[in-house]
Design an enzyme around this catalytic site. Structure first.
Site, mmCIF file in Angstrom:
data_model
loop_
_atom_site.group_PDB
_atom_site.id
_atom_site.type_symbol
_atom_site.label_atom_id
_atom_site.label_comp_id
_atom_site.label_asym_id
_atom_site.label_seq_id
_atom_site.Cartn_x
_atom_site.Cartn_y
_atom_site.Cartn_z
ATOM 1 N N ARG A 164 0.822 -1.218 0.000
ATOM 2 C CA ARG A 164 0.000 0.000 0.000
ATOM 3 C C ARG A 164 0.859 1.274 0.000
ATOM 4 N NH1 ARG A 164 -3.319 -3.515 -0.842
ATOM 5 N NH2 ARG A 164 -5.412 -3.643 0.000
ATOM 6 N N SER A 233 -11.097 -1.004 2.128
ATOM 7 C CA SER A 233 -10.510 -1.164 3.464
ATOM 8 C C SER A 233 -10.223 0.214 4.034
ATOM 9 C CB SER A 233 -9.186 -1.917 3.369
ATOM 10 O OG SER A 233 -9.383 -3.206 2.866
ATOM 11 N N GLU A 329 -6.250 4.172 5.678
ATOM 12 C CA GLU A 329 -5.710 4.072 4.323
ATOM 13 C C GLU A 329 -6.053 5.322 3.492
ATOM 14 O OE1 GLU A 329 -5.528 -0.199 2.473
ATOM 15 O OE2 GLU A 329 -6.902 1.000 1.313
HETATM 16 N N1 EPU Z 1 -11.743 -11.022 9.316
HETATM 17 C C1 EPU Z 1 -12.575 -11.159 10.414
HETATM 18 N N2 EPU Z 1 -13.635 -10.299 10.532
HETATM 19 C C2 EPU Z 1 -13.891 -9.342 9.590
HETATM 20 C C3 EPU Z 1 -13.029 -9.197 8.482
HETATM 21 C C4 EPU Z 1 -11.963 -10.058 8.359
HETATM 22 O O1 EPU Z 1 -12.361 -12.010 11.284
HETATM 23 O O2 EPU Z 1 -14.871 -8.622 9.778
HETATM 24 C C5 EPU Z 1 -10.609 -11.967 9.155
HETATM 25 C C6 EPU Z 1 -10.900 -12.935 8.006
HETATM 26 O O3 EPU Z 1 -11.631 -14.056 8.431
HETATM 27 C C7 EPU Z 1 -9.506 -13.318 7.561
HETATM 28 C C8 EPU Z 1 -8.711 -12.044 7.812
HETATM 29 O O4 EPU Z 1 -9.460 -11.273 8.746
HETATM 30 O O5 EPU Z 1 -8.974 -14.320 8.381
HETATM 31 C C9 EPU Z 1 -8.428 -11.260 6.537
HETATM 32 O O6 EPU Z 1 -9.650 -10.896 5.911
HETATM 33 P P1 EPU Z 1 -9.798 -10.752 4.290
HETATM 34 O O7 EPU Z 1 -9.276 -11.968 3.621
HETATM 35 O O8 EPU Z 1 -11.184 -10.321 4.020
HETATM 36 O O9 EPU Z 1 -8.755 -9.617 3.901
HETATM 37 P P2 EPU Z 1 -8.333 -8.255 4.598
HETATM 38 O O10 EPU Z 1 -6.951 -8.424 5.157
HETATM 39 O O11 EPU Z 1 -9.377 -7.784 5.535
HETATM 40 C C10 EPU Z 1 -7.107 -7.313 2.494
HETATM 41 C C11 EPU Z 1 -7.066 -6.015 1.727
HETATM 42 C C12 EPU Z 1 -8.287 -5.911 0.806
HETATM 43 C C13 EPU Z 1 -8.241 -7.073 -0.167
HETATM 44 C C14 EPU Z 1 -8.248 -8.388 0.653
HETATM 45 C C15 EPU Z 1 -8.047 -9.583 -0.239
HETATM 46 C C16 EPU Z 1 -5.848 -4.421 3.111
HETATM 47 C C17 EPU Z 1 -5.943 -3.236 4.012
HETATM 48 N N3 EPU Z 1 -7.005 -4.897 2.661
HETATM 49 O O12 EPU Z 1 -8.258 -7.279 3.342
HETATM 50 O O13 EPU Z 1 -8.175 -4.698 0.073
HETATM 51 O O14 EPU Z 1 -9.344 -7.052 -1.040
HETATM 52 O O15 EPU Z 1 -7.135 -8.393 1.586
HETATM 53 O O16 EPU Z 1 -6.723 -9.589 -0.711
HETATM 54 O O17 EPU Z 1 -4.741 -4.888 2.844
HETATM 55 C C18 EPU Z 1 -8.837 -2.423 -0.055
HETATM 56 O O18 EPU Z 1 -7.652 -2.123 0.104
HETATM 57 O O19 EPU Z 1 -9.721 -1.542 -0.209
HETATM 58 C C19 EPU Z 1 -9.233 -3.828 0.001
HETATM 59 C C20 EPU Z 1 -10.506 -4.191 -0.029
#
Ligand code: EPU
Length: 345
Positions: A164, A233, A329
């Site tokens: 990022r 995010s 972000e």
């Molecule tokens: N999780 C929870 N509760 C929630 C949300 C997530 O327990 O409400 C847990 C999930 O179960 C999982 C972990 O957190 O174990 C990660 O969740 P997820 O795979 O949804 O990904 P994220 O880390 O929350 C990141 C990016 C997203 C991108 C996804 C998929 C960042 C800040 N965000 O989200 O990017 O789509 O991975 O690669 O790095 C964005 O930047 O706008 C964005 C959507």
């Protein structure tokens, strides 16, 4: 090219904040950019570059020239047996461009389908999802440099892409991105390592199916900005030291985490926010989405102040519970169109 006054930016920012720009112009070429900059200089106005508006927090009044990027076009630059190089206008819609590459059998960006915003914003925060970052496929970025007042091309190596982040975040007022040059693959090399993507893709190992599954996963978890205005995010996933992680993991053994280079560990901010009780919770008209706690939603006519009240409460509660600081972000702007720190009052 026409400079307008008192323009409502609500339709141009995906969080749908009410924000009126004192001056506004849509630019479709490098010449337009130069003319607009000359106008701003003569009128002593700051310039705020508006792309897809999917990563910004705007105040209600902005005394500045808002320059809305609208440079279109996809140009074939060069190809060889394995790759195709394309130069793309900063104003192209990112998702439409990704669909176009897949339809033309150019590969690499499929994991990044459905990310909101325009092509010109993709290098700024090095957009990433499902194990791929845009920087991996960017060859160079064409800019108008406001310091030298010249056009130039910055190689991917000089963009210093990381999670990022890029030089465009270090020097946010300096470069206006006009085009992005991508080097894509002619033979698909599917990246299926993220979460349950491999399972979702199943037997059909085509890039088209991968793209479709990414779209499906995003649609099931992430709110459509047209229905629930949001900026994706809201916080970055925090990266902490292995030592700090070991301490927290003693208390929270289920904490999702991803090992990083240099003895660092990335945590899932969504999980931290969820565990802090914020999933589906709102203060007034602003809350954290019920299916993905990392996404802040403007449920109805929120102002920037409402947004800040909610996200500061989230930061506070996560810090109380886990002793971890969350960093927003999106970029925060002041009433003069300049970037300000999230820490300011
Ligand atoms: N999780 C929870 N509760 C929630 C949300 C997530 O327990 O409400 C847990 C999930 O179960 C999982 C972990 O957190 O174990 C990660 O969740 P997820 O795979 O949804 O990904 P994220 O880390 O929350 C990141 C990016 C997203 C991108 C996804 C998929 C960042 C800040 N965000 O989200 O990017 O789509 O991975 O690669 O790095 C964005 O930047 O706008 C964005 C959507």
């Amino acid at each position: 090219m026409q400079i307008q006054t008192q323009v409502q930016l609500k339709p141009f920012n995906t969080l749908s904040l009410d924000a009126v720009a004192s001056h506004y112009v849509r630019v479709q070429s490098v010449e337009d950019i130069q003319t607009a900059l000359d106008f701003a200089k003569a009128e002593q106005l700051n310039v705020l570059v508006l792309s897809g508006g999917s990563n910004m927090l705007l105040p209600e009044q902005i005394h500045a020239l808002v320059m809305h990027m609208d440079i279109q076009g996809i140009e074939y630059i060069q190809d060889d047996a394995a790759t195709q190089t394309l130069k793309v206008g900063a104003g192209q819609v990112w998702h439409d461009f990704v669909l176009w590459t897949t339809a033309h059998q150019f590969y690499g960006l499929q994991n990044l389908a459905l990310i909101p915003g325009l092509v010109g914003a993709s290098p700024v925060q090095n957009i990433g999802a499902y194990g791929v970052e845009a920087g991996e496929f960017i060859e160079s970025v064409q800019v108008y440099d406001r310091v030298t007042e010249q056009q130039s091309s910055i190689s991917a190596a000089d963009c210093h892409f990381s999670y990022r982040h890029s030089i465009f975040k270090d020097e946010p007022e300096r470069f206006i991105i006009t085009h992005v040059t991508f080097k894509l693959l002619k033979h698909a090399d599917l990246k299926l390592n993220y979460g349950d993507l491999k399972q979702a893709v199943g037997e059909d190992l085509s890039a088209e199916n991968l793209q479709q599954q990414v779209i499906h996963i995003r649609q099931t978890k992430l709110p459509d900005p047209k229905e629930f205005p949001n900026v994706g995010s809201f916080f970055k996933n925090p990266v902490i030291s292995q030592h700090a992680f070991d301490q927290i993991a003693l208390q929270f053994p289920n904490l999702p985490h991803y090992p990083q280079p240099n003895n660092a560990v990335k945590l899932a901010a969504g999980w931290l926010i969820d565990q802090a009780g914020w999933k589906g919770k709102s203060v007034g008209s602003v809350g954290m989405f019920h299916k993905q706690a990392l996404v802040l939603v403007n449920y109805q006519d929120a102002t920037l102040q409402d947004v800040r009240t909610t996200y500061k409460a989230v930061q506070h509660d996560v810090f109380e519970k886990f002793n971890i600081e969350l960093h927003p972000e999106p970029v925060l702007f002041d009433t003069n169109g300049l970037i300000r720190s999230h820490a300011d009052q």
